[in-house]
Design an enzyme around this catalytic site. Structure first.
Site, PDB file in Angstrom:
ATOM      1  N   ASP A   1      10.235  45.684  13.063  1.00  0.00           N
ATOM      2  CA  ASP A   1      11.217  46.399  13.872  1.00  0.00           C
ATOM      3  C   ASP A   1      10.489  46.875  15.130  1.00  0.00           C
ATOM      4  OD1 ASP A   1      12.952  48.096  15.115  1.00  0.00           O
ATOM      5  OD2 ASP A   1      13.407  49.311  13.335  1.00  0.00           O
TER       6      ASP A   1
ATOM      7  N   TYR B   1      11.983  54.461  10.766  1.00  0.00           N
ATOM      8  CA  TYR B   1      13.409  54.550  11.075  1.00  0.00           C
ATOM      9  C   TYR B   1      13.889  53.196  11.567  1.00  0.00           C
ATOM     10  CZ  TYR B   1      17.753  56.156  13.309  1.00  0.00           C
ATOM     11  OH  TYR B   1      19.068  56.337  13.682  1.00  0.00           O
TER      12      TYR B   1
ATOM     13  N   LYS C   1      16.161  49.301  22.987  1.00  0.00           N
ATOM     14  CA  LYS C   1      15.537  50.185  23.984  1.00  0.00           C
ATOM     15  C   LYS C   1      15.132  49.466  25.276  1.00  0.00           C
ATOM     16  CE  LYS C   1      14.787  53.807  20.694  1.00  0.00           C
ATOM     17  NZ  LYS C   1      14.434  53.799  19.295  1.00  0.00           N
TER      18      LYS C   1
HETATM   19  C1  LIG Z   1      15.517  53.675  18.135  1.00  0.00           C
HETATM   20  C2  LIG Z   1      15.167  52.840  16.977  1.00  0.00           C
HETATM   21  C3  LIG Z   1      16.146  52.189  16.218  1.00  0.00           C
HETATM   22  C4  LIG Z   1      17.610  52.411  16.426  1.00  0.00           C
HETATM   23  O1  LIG Z   1      18.033  51.994  17.668  1.00  0.00           O
HETATM   24  P1  LIG Z   1      19.431  52.602  18.264  1.00  0.00           P
HETATM   25  O2  LIG Z   1      19.594  51.861  19.547  1.00  0.00           O
HETATM   26  O3  LIG Z   1      19.188  54.075  18.430  1.00  0.00           O
HETATM   27  O4  LIG Z   1      20.487  52.304  17.285  1.00  0.00           O
HETATM   28  C5  LIG Z   1      15.737  51.326  15.220  1.00  0.00           C
HETATM   29  N1  LIG Z   1      14.443  51.111  14.973  1.00  0.00           N
HETATM   30  C6  LIG Z   1      13.472  51.732  15.675  1.00  0.00           C
HETATM   31  C7  LIG Z   1      12.045  51.448  15.367  1.00  0.00           C
HETATM   32  C8  LIG Z   1      13.799  52.632  16.689  1.00  0.00           C
HETATM   33  O5  LIG Z   1      12.835  53.281  17.347  1.00  0.00           O
END
Ligand SMILES: *Cc1c(COP(=O)(O)O)cnc(C)c1O
Length: 432
Positions: free
Chosen positions: A244, A149, A272
């Site tokens: 990511d 994701y 995060k």
């Molecule tokens: C949470 C997450 C996102 C998206 O971040 P948001 O702040 O919710 O937009 C993208 N990549 C990874 C790996 C994530 O865990």
């Protein structure tokens, strides 16, 4: 931990009202508990390793607001720093020294990052990085992995993880084919599939983006050689490698998965934890690539609230707290105790399970495994997970409401919290 006293009357009332006001009653899909059934609990306050719902029930929390709460919720030093920052105003829309401080901390910590740009969410960071990899290489295609994701931007909603996986959505309506034709997908941990894509699309692939440790299809670590292989293949093909690390940054290790595994990508996204519980994202990487970003270069990307002083303050204080020696050893130790304990109890009670942890990130699948990718993860008995989730909730243990989400611990979790969690698991595993 007395199940008979478990009442969620107020939560139910508030959630019923919310469903008339907001789609599904929530501001983000996974929160709605759709995949595990039942109703979500409505939070009232959070502190340390604990949350309290609106009915006054207390829970040990293994979601940690989906990752950011690595120092424990509402850490007194973060709160104090925020109080002081608040007195100076909530938004500048102009440079502040706080951005320099956090930028320097991020650059010092994350091996691939020589320059950084702050945004407001992980989604934004991933959107920007996809534009940047294309701008830098002059190529349109990119490779992502099934079950990973990268936020909810159009081009990433192809075989995506997190809520998309949890709700079993194929791809979202409203995403034009034209935005996803350039998104190629491969199974995680499958280098041959990646090689084949590069052969089929010579000189067309801008880069490869992945969660170096998957958390959005459940917890799936990279196989030995997988990250090394991707580094090699991308280099050989003039493509960029993007980690990511929105979830794994400052969690798998202070410098993220790239520090832990010793593989340096070209670009990295963060979010995060670096916001310490306030809305932040960031992307960064090699100086020559980052120099393409406006106003230094021609790749446009902007944000009214980007570099927000409150978010920078919470991020700075959180990273400072994480720098204390022993942080990651402690996270690893208690999380291993939790993960090993859950696996052992489940097996004792006759359940087919697999799982594991790295530092303060863990997962448990209700399948014998091994799980190397999303296809494997989907073999899990999700109905059994739902019963497990419910049983734990009723005993004051708050787990992510999906088989396909990783769990998180914090430095505020104690050995005793883990013992209580395992005691609850022993009861629940007997009855599911
Ligand atoms: C949470 C997450 C996102 C998206 O971040 P948001 O702040 O919710 O937009 C993208 N990549 C990874 C790996 C994530 O865990």
């Amino acid at each position: 931990m007395v199940t008979t006293s478990f009442k969620t009357t107020k939560s139910e009332e508030i959630f019923a009202a919310a469903q008339k006001l907001m789609p599904g009653g929530v501001s983000s899909p996974v929160r709605a508990f759709k995949s595990v059934g039942g109703q979500p609990i409505v939070f009232d306050r959070v502190k340390g390793a604990y949350i309290w719902d609106i009915d006054g029930n207390q829970y040990i929390d293994y979601v940690g607001t989906w990752g950011p709460a690595i120092c424990g919720h509402a850490h007194p030093e973060v709160i104090e720093a925020l109080h002081n920052a608040l007195a100076k105003g909530t938004s500048f829309g102009a440079p502040s020294v706080l951005e320099n401080v956090l930028a320097e901390m991020v650059i010092d910590a994350v091996p691939s990052i020589e320059m950084v740009r702050f945004v407001n969410s992980g989604t934004e960071a991933c959107m920007a990085v996809s534009r940047l990899m294309r701008a830098f290489t002059g190529r349109d295609k990119m490779i992502k992995f099934e079950g990973c994701y990268h936020g909810h931007a159009d081009m990433f909603l192809v075989k995506a993880g997190s809520g998309v996986a949890t709700l079993g959505l194929p791809d979202s309506p409203g995403v034009p084919k034209s935005t996803t034709v350039n998104t190629l997908t491969a199974p995680f941990n499958n280098l041959e599939a990646v090689k084949a894509l590069f052969e089929e699309n010579p000189n067309e692939i801008a880069g490869v983006i992945l969660e170096p440790v998957v958390g959005n299809a459940g917890f799936i670590p990279p196989d030995a050689g997988f990250l090394e292989g991707l580094r090699l293949i991308t280099r050989e093909n003039g493509a960029l490698l993007v980690f990511d690390e929105v979830m794994t940054g400052f969690r798998i290790a202070y410098g993220g998965a790239q520090e832990k595994f010793g593989i340096t990508p070209d670009l990295t996204t963060l979010g995060k934890i670096i916001g310490g519980g306030l809305p932040v994202g960031a992307y960064g990487g090699r100086r020559d690539i980052m120099s393409m970003v406006a106003p230094s270069g021609p790749m446009y990307q902007a944000g009214t609230l980007s570099g927000n002083p409150l978010a920078m303050t919470a991020g700075i204080k959180t990273l400072e707290l994480l720098q204390k020696s022993g942080t990651y050893d402690y996270l690893d130790r208690i999380t291993k105790k939790l993960s090993d304990g859950l696996l052992q109890i489940a097996k004792e009670k006759g359940h087919a399970v697999c799982g594991g942890q790295i530092s303060g990130m863990f997962g448990l699948f209700f399948t014998s495994g091994p799980v190397h990718n999303y296809e494997d993860a989907k073999k899990s008995e999700t109905a059994k997970f739902s019963r497990f989730h419910r049983g734990m909730l009723e005993r004051g243990i708050y787990l992510a409401p999906s088989q396909f989400e990783a769990g998180f611990t914090s430095v505020a979790h104690t050995e005793e919290d883990i013992d209580r969690t395992l005691a609850a698991a022993r009861e629940v595993m007997s009855s599911i």
